[in-house]
Every structure is written in C-alpha cells, then in structure tokens.
Motif scaffolding. Structure first.
Motif, PDB file in Angstrom:
ATOM      1  N   GLY A 234      -2.860   0.199   9.433  1.00  0.00           N
ATOM      2  CA  GLY A 234      -2.620   1.625   9.209  1.00  0.00           C
ATOM      3  C   GLY A 234      -2.992   2.534  10.375  1.00  0.00           C
TER       4      GLY A 234
ATOM      5  N   CYS B  66      -3.262  -3.408  14.420  1.00  0.00           N
ATOM      6  CA  CYS B  66      -2.953  -4.812  14.168  1.00  0.00           C
ATOM      7  C   CYS B  66      -1.542  -5.178  14.583  1.00  0.00           C
ATOM      8  CB  CYS B  66      -3.134  -5.114  12.687  1.00  0.00           C
ATOM      9  SG  CYS B  66      -1.910  -4.299  11.643  1.00  0.00           S
TER      10      CYS B  66
ATOM     11  N   GLN C 127      -4.195  -4.797  -0.249  1.00  0.00           N
ATOM     12  CA  GLN C 127      -2.798  -4.755   0.226  1.00  0.00           C
ATOM     13  C   GLN C 127      -2.194  -6.125   0.515  1.00  0.00           C
ATOM     14  OE1 GLN C 127      -2.244  -3.939   4.586  1.00  0.00           O
ATOM     15  NE2 GLN C 127      -3.997  -2.635   4.248  1.00  0.00           N
TER      16      GLN C 127
ATOM     17  N   SER D 128       1.644  -4.186  10.373  1.00  0.00           N
ATOM     18  CA  SER D 128       1.721  -3.291   9.209  1.00  0.00           C
ATOM     19  C   SER D 128       0.605  -3.516   8.204  1.00  0.00           C
ATOM     20  CB  SER D 128       3.098  -3.318   8.538  1.00  0.00           C
ATOM     21  OG  SER D 128       3.435  -4.601   8.109  1.00  0.00           O
ATOM     22  N   SER D 129      -0.556  -3.942   8.683  1.00  0.00           N
ATOM     23  CA  SER D 129      -1.701  -4.098   7.794  1.00  0.00           C
ATOM     24  C   SER D 129      -2.714  -2.963   7.951  1.00  0.00           C
ATOM     25  CB  SER D 129      -2.424  -5.424   8.074  1.00  0.00           C
ATOM     26  OG  SER D 129      -1.554  -6.513   7.903  1.00  0.00           O
TER      27      SER D 129
ATOM     28  N   ALA E 200      -2.811   9.421   6.659  1.00  0.00           N
ATOM     29  CA  ALA E 200      -2.692   8.795   5.330  1.00  0.00           C
ATOM     30  C   ALA E 200      -3.363   9.673   4.284  1.00  0.00           C
ATOM     31  CB  ALA E 200      -3.319   7.400   5.345  1.00  0.00           C
TER      32      ALA E 200
ATOM     33  N   GLU F 160      -8.294   3.633  -3.556  1.00  0.00           N
ATOM     34  CA  GLU F 160      -7.044   2.883  -3.756  1.00  0.00           C
ATOM     35  C   GLU F 160      -5.944   3.418  -2.838  1.00  0.00           C
ATOM     36  OE1 GLU F 160      -5.093   0.199  -6.858  1.00  0.00           O
ATOM     37  OE2 GLU F 160      -7.156   0.591  -6.327  1.00  0.00           O
ATOM     38  N   GLY F 161      -5.875   4.728  -2.743  1.00  0.00           N
ATOM     39  CA  GLY F 161      -4.791   5.367  -1.981  1.00  0.00           C
ATOM     40  C   GLY F 161      -4.905   5.168  -0.486  1.00  0.00           C
TER      41      GLY F 161
ATOM     42  N   ALA G  77       3.374   9.307   4.490  1.00  0.00           N
ATOM     43  CA  ALA G  77       2.723   8.367   5.401  1.00  0.00           C
ATOM     44  C   ALA G  77       3.555   7.105   5.551  1.00  0.00           C
ATOM     45  CB  ALA G  77       1.335   8.010   4.874  1.00  0.00           C
ATOM     46  N   VAL G  78       3.741   6.699   6.800  1.00  0.00           N
ATOM     47  CA  VAL G  78       4.526   5.514   7.128  1.00  0.00           C
ATOM     48  C   VAL G  78       3.825   4.815   8.296  1.00  0.00           C
ATOM     49  CG1 VAL G  78       6.706   4.775   8.202  1.00  0.00           C
ATOM     50  CG2 VAL G  78       6.747   6.427   6.330  1.00  0.00           C
ATOM     51  N   LYS G  79       3.860   3.483   8.293  1.00  0.00           N
ATOM     52  CA  LYS G  79       3.305   2.736   9.419  1.00  0.00           C
ATOM     53  C   LYS G  79       4.368   2.643  10.506  1.00  0.00           C
ATOM     54  CE  LYS G  79      -0.104   0.466   6.577  1.00  0.00           C
ATOM     55  NZ  LYS G  79      -0.589  -0.731   5.888  1.00  0.00           N
TER      56      LYS G  79
ATOM     57  N   THR H  92      -0.293   5.014  11.434  1.00  0.00           N
ATOM     58  CA  THR H  92       0.307   5.849  10.381  1.00  0.00           C
ATOM     59  C   THR H  92       0.685   7.228  10.915  1.00  0.00           C
ATOM     60  OG1 THR H  92      -0.938   4.713   8.655  1.00  0.00           O
ATOM     61  CG2 THR H  92      -0.089   6.911   8.117  1.00  0.00           C
TER      62      THR H  92
ATOM     63  N   ASP I  19       0.863  -1.175   0.000  1.00  0.00           N
ATOM     64  CA  ASP I  19       0.000   0.000   0.000  1.00  0.00           C
ATOM     65  C   ASP I  19       0.905   1.234   0.000  1.00  0.00           C
ATOM     66  OD1 ASP I  19       0.819   0.561   2.725  1.00  0.00           O
ATOM     67  OD2 ASP I  19      -0.529  -1.030   3.353  1.00  0.00           O
ATOM     68  N   PRO I  20       0.331   2.445  -0.063  1.00  0.00           N
ATOM     69  CA  PRO I  20       1.223   3.623  -0.163  1.00  0.00           C
ATOM     70  C   PRO I  20       2.258   3.708   0.958  1.00  0.00           C
ATOM     71  CG  PRO I  20      -1.027   4.267  -0.686  1.00  0.00           C
ATOM     72  CD  PRO I  20      -1.089   2.828  -0.220  1.00  0.00           C
ATOM     73  N   GLN I  21       1.844   3.384   2.180  1.00  0.00           N
ATOM     74  CA  GLN I  21       2.808   3.473   3.289  1.00  0.00           C
ATOM     75  C   GLN I  21       3.974   2.517   3.070  1.00  0.00           C
ATOM     76  OE1 GLN I  21      -0.576   3.506   3.630  1.00  0.00           O
ATOM     77  NE2 GLN I  21      -1.205   4.162   5.672  1.00  0.00           N
TER      78      GLN I  21
ATOM     79  N   GLU J  50      -5.856   2.235   0.762  1.00  0.00           N
ATOM     80  CA  GLU J  50      -5.992   0.788   0.969  1.00  0.00           C
ATOM     81  C   GLU J  50      -5.156   0.284   2.139  1.00  0.00           C
ATOM     82  OE1 GLU J  50      -4.564  -2.372  -1.604  1.00  0.00           O
ATOM     83  OE2 GLU J  50      -3.245  -0.990  -2.623  1.00  0.00           O
ATOM     84  N   GLY J  51      -4.201   1.070   2.569  1.00  0.00           N
ATOM     85  CA  GLY J  51      -3.383   0.667   3.713  1.00  0.00           C
ATOM     86  C   GLY J  51      -3.989   1.023   5.052  1.00  0.00           C
ATOM     87  N   ASN J  52      -5.217   1.523   5.053  1.00  0.00           N
ATOM     88  CA  ASN J  52      -5.861   1.897   6.312  1.00  0.00           C
ATOM     89  C   ASN J  52      -7.222   1.235   6.414  1.00  0.00           C
ATOM     90  OD1 ASN J  52      -3.937   4.169   5.501  1.00  0.00           O
ATOM     91  ND2 ASN J  52      -4.320   4.575   7.664  1.00  0.00           N
ATOM     92  N   LEU J  53      -7.403   0.475   7.473  1.00  0.00           N
ATOM     93  CA  LEU J  53      -8.653  -0.264   7.644  1.00  0.00           C
ATOM     94  C   LEU J  53      -9.525   0.432   8.692  1.00  0.00           C
ATOM     95  CD1 LEU J  53      -7.236  -3.902   7.740  1.00  0.00           C
ATOM     96  CD2 LEU J  53      -7.904  -2.529   5.761  1.00  0.00           C
TER      97      LEU J  53
ATOM     98  N   HIS K 291       6.302   3.834   0.431  1.00  0.00           N
ATOM     99  CA  HIS K 291       7.132   4.956   0.866  1.00  0.00           C
ATOM    100  C   HIS K 291       8.432   4.491   1.509  1.00  0.00           C
ATOM    101  CE1 HIS K 291       3.391   7.775   1.152  1.00  0.00           C
ATOM    102  NE2 HIS K 291       3.965   7.848  -0.028  1.00  0.00           N
TER     103      HIS K 291
END
Lengths: 280, 153
Positions: B46, B40, A190, B43-44, B109, B127-128, B56-58, B49, A102-104, B130-133, A107
C-alpha cells in the motif's frame, strides 16, 4: 517490476471486445487488473495483447429478476459489497466480495474478473459454486449460461472459450429458510484464503435439511464437499458431516499450509460454517 | 505508445506512455510526483496508494493507460494553500509515523476510508487500513490519528 511489453486495445463495447479477441493472437481481457497485472509483473503471464474492457459501462449493474439476482461482470467488488439487492436477497455474495483483498483491491477488482481468472484460492468462485450460480458467456454465436459447477476446469482455467467474454453472473434469491456462511482462514491481513468454506443451507424445524458446501483452495478448482452434503441430506449431524469435508479433495501444499493442515482446516471451517449458516 | 490525458493534483497532463508503464512510474518518473513510494511492488503493502477519482488505489497495480481520463490525487496534492489536510495534520499531531516510508500511502488510504464513511470505529479503521503495511509497526498512532479525523476517537 515491469510487465513484458504488450499491445493494448480499448474495447468500446462487449461486441468490440469479442471482435478483438477474435482478431488478436494471444490476447487477454483486462478488467480491474488486480489478478492479471501482478501475474504479468512477475512474468508468470505474458500475453501479447491486453484488451481493456474496463471502460465498458453497461456491464456494471446489479438487477433483480424473478427468482435470481443478475450481476454485471464488470461490477467492482466495492459495488457488489454495497449492493442493496444482494444484501437483501443473496447476502453471502456481498459479504464475500467484502472479504476480497483490501479496500484498494476492491475499488478496482471486478466480480467477473475474479471468476474468469479461475484462481481456486479466490473468495468468489467458491461462493458462486455453493450457490449453484450461473455464469453467462457472450461470444460470436451469442450468449450461453454455464453452471458454476462446469465453469471452473483447472488452476486458472475456466470453460470460457477463447473468444468469449464473461458478461453476467446469476445467483438465486435466498428465501427465509435459507442460511449461509462464508468462513475463511488466512494467516495474514489481505492474504488469499489458506482455506475457505462457503455454505448455503436449507433449514427446517431448527435443523439443517440440505447443505451446499464449497471449498476454496482445496484443489485445482473450487470444489463441492459432496461427502458432507450427502451426510447432511441423510440426516447426519453437523459434527459428523463436517468430519467428511476433505473427502475426495487434493489440497495443495505450499508456503501457507501443508495438504494435511488444509484438510484439517476444511473440516474445522466447514463445521463453523454449517453452525453459522444454521442460525443465519 | 498511447496518448493519455489525466488530471494529477488538479493539473492536466497529456503524455505518451508505453502500455506496460505502471501508474506509479508515470507519476514518479514522468510527472515528477515522487511523494508516491514504491514499496513491495506486489500490491500488498500500500505504499504506492493514490486516489483515482477519489478512491484509494495501489498505483503499482494499475497501468498508466488505465488512468486515461481520471483524476488522481497524490500526497503532494492534499494540502491546500500551504495548509495541511486534516489527515496530514492528525498524523503530525499523533506522531503517526516513524520512518515515514508508508506515510503517503497510509494518509491517502485513510482519506479514502474516511470519505467513504467506513471509518466508524477503531475496529473498522484497523480493518479499513489492512491494505497498508507499516514496517515500523506504528499502527497504534496511525489508528489514533485516523479516528481523530473521523470523529470516533
């Protein structure tokens, strides 16, 4: 979850990283950390020492060479995705890098880290294999180029020697008669690919003359669908060739899919990938 | 222990951290920035973040020692002079949260997505992110809030 304790060293340069690899027992390189740290948190991996190569700035680049594009191993997925040279000359790489996590994750994660991790379910190993790319390893004795088909040796295993650092990935410039596709199936956002197919094809008079097809998560390493490639080379149709995509593979059964379902996916996704590559 | 110097929400911090300390715990337990949640821890999801140098980084998948020399923004650092950041305000206006647990990570994010220029339409926003649930499944209003700020509503 916290990783087991480890020593931490910062590599100031590639040569410094190589020296540290030689000097420290049970050391692993840390780039973006997005494969390694989750494994360490689960204590699936417990290296005694992490050598952080993330501060080496001269391994992050995308450069044009005569007939190839050279990508520095520490180029982040985000930068590979955006690289104009790749979008122009080898768009399957930038496209696939944009499909990682995913974007994170994009990065932080790097192309070299992803390849050196050797996860058969990852996106980029299959793509570099389908492209017949080269991976440049640097060790105490200097540089050596490893063909992608020799690089992946097992689950999380590569041809890199203990004191070698992956420094560069070379992929060919694709000409106007070359089509490509990266087609991936995963059940959740993801997630890793349940199965993915990277196809690079040579077109002539509207049909596919030659195809290079690599499968992700169909065995211990990314693997070429050689029966499919042979059928295409002998003039077979996409339908007939893709029906052979799972020949010679030993896909895993796990929570995401049975081996049989993976074999089915390999056939369906190969068909879709070849059809897309024929027109792109 | 390693010496780490970082900027968090515009404030310089210098501290000694164990190499295995994850950034999220450095932020929460050493700097008291508990707005960043652990969800979680794989790293699923978000929830953790944060922005590292604007991206944005986890923070559950980054070591504190890797943050040496970086600038970090957590949810506490987004508002300026008591005024909510545009994304925070939009989440408020669009009721883009239910239980709120995913919200700090979701907001950061979204800030990163909008700043990168990738929030070009609703599909790109979905889509952007998708790393955050969001386990309340409140995605509809979250996407509406982000689209509002990105000017693609």
């Amino acid at each position: 979850m916290i990783p087991a304790a480890f020593d931490y060293e910062v590599a100031e340069s590639t040569d410094h990283a190589i020296a540290l690899l030689g000097a420290r027992e049970d050391a692993k390189l840390l780039a973006g950390g997005h494969s390694l740290l989750p494994a360490m948190k689960l204590r699936l991996s417990r290296p005694a020492c992490l050598i952080d190569v993330g501060r080496i700035t001269d391994l992050s680049y995308v450069l044009e060479e005569a007939d190839s594009i050279a990508i520095g191993a520490l180029t982040r997925h985000k930068d590979v995705t955006a690289a104009a040279l790749l979008r122009e000359h080898c768009p399957i790489v930038s496209h696939a890098a944009g499909q990682v996590g995913d974007p994170q994750v994009r990065h932080r994660g790097t192309i070299g880290g992803s390849l050196a991790h050797g996860d058969p379910a990852s996106d980029l190993p299959a793509v570099i294999l389908a492209l017949h790319g080269e991976l440049v390893a640097r060790g105490p004795a200097g540089d050596r180029a490893i063909p992608a088909r020799e690089f992946f040796t097992g689950v999380f295993q590569t041809a890199l020697a203990p004191e070698e650092v992956l420094v560069e990935i070379r992929v060919p410039k694709l000409g106007p008669s070359t089509g490509w596709s990266y087609t991936k199936m995963s059940r959740r956002a993801q997630d890793w690919a349940t199965v993915a197919v990277a196809a690079v094809v040579e077109r002539s008079n509207g049909s596919i003359e030659r195809a290079s097809v690599a499968l992700a998560n169909m065995g211990a390493t990314p693997i070429q669908a050689t029966a499919t490639e042979k059928a295409i080379a002998e003039g077979g149709s996409i339908d007939d060739a893709s029906a052979l995509a799972a020949e010679g593979t030993e896909p895993p059964s796990d929570h995401a899919a049975s081996a049989d379902f993976r074999a089915h996916l390999a056939r369906v996704l190969t068909k879709r990938a070849l059809e897309e590559a024929a027109t792109r | 222990m390693r010496h780490v110097a970082l900027m968090a929400n515009g404030v310089r911090h210098e501290l000694e951290v164990e190499p295995r300390e994850l950034l999220v715990y450095v932020l929460r337990e050493r700097l008291g920035l508990t707005g960043t949640n652990v969800g979680c821890d794989t790293s699923s999801c978000g929830a953790c973040t944060v922005l590292v140098n604007g991206e944005a980084v986890k923070s559950c998948t980054m070591l504190g020692v890797q943050a040496d020399g970086t600038e970090i923004t957590t949810i506490e650092g987004l508002a300026t002079n008591g005024e909510l950041h545009a994304v925070q305000q939009a989440f408020h206006d669009h009721h883009a949260l239910q239980c709120g647990y995913c919200t700090p990570g979701m907001v950061l994010a979204a800030v990163s997505l909008i700043d990168s220029g990738a929030a070009t339409d609703e599909a790109a926003i979905r889509e952007g992110l998708e790393g955050n649930l969001c386990r309340c499944t409140g995605y509809h209003n979250i996407v509406a809030a982000v689209a509002d700020v990105a000017g693609v509503a």
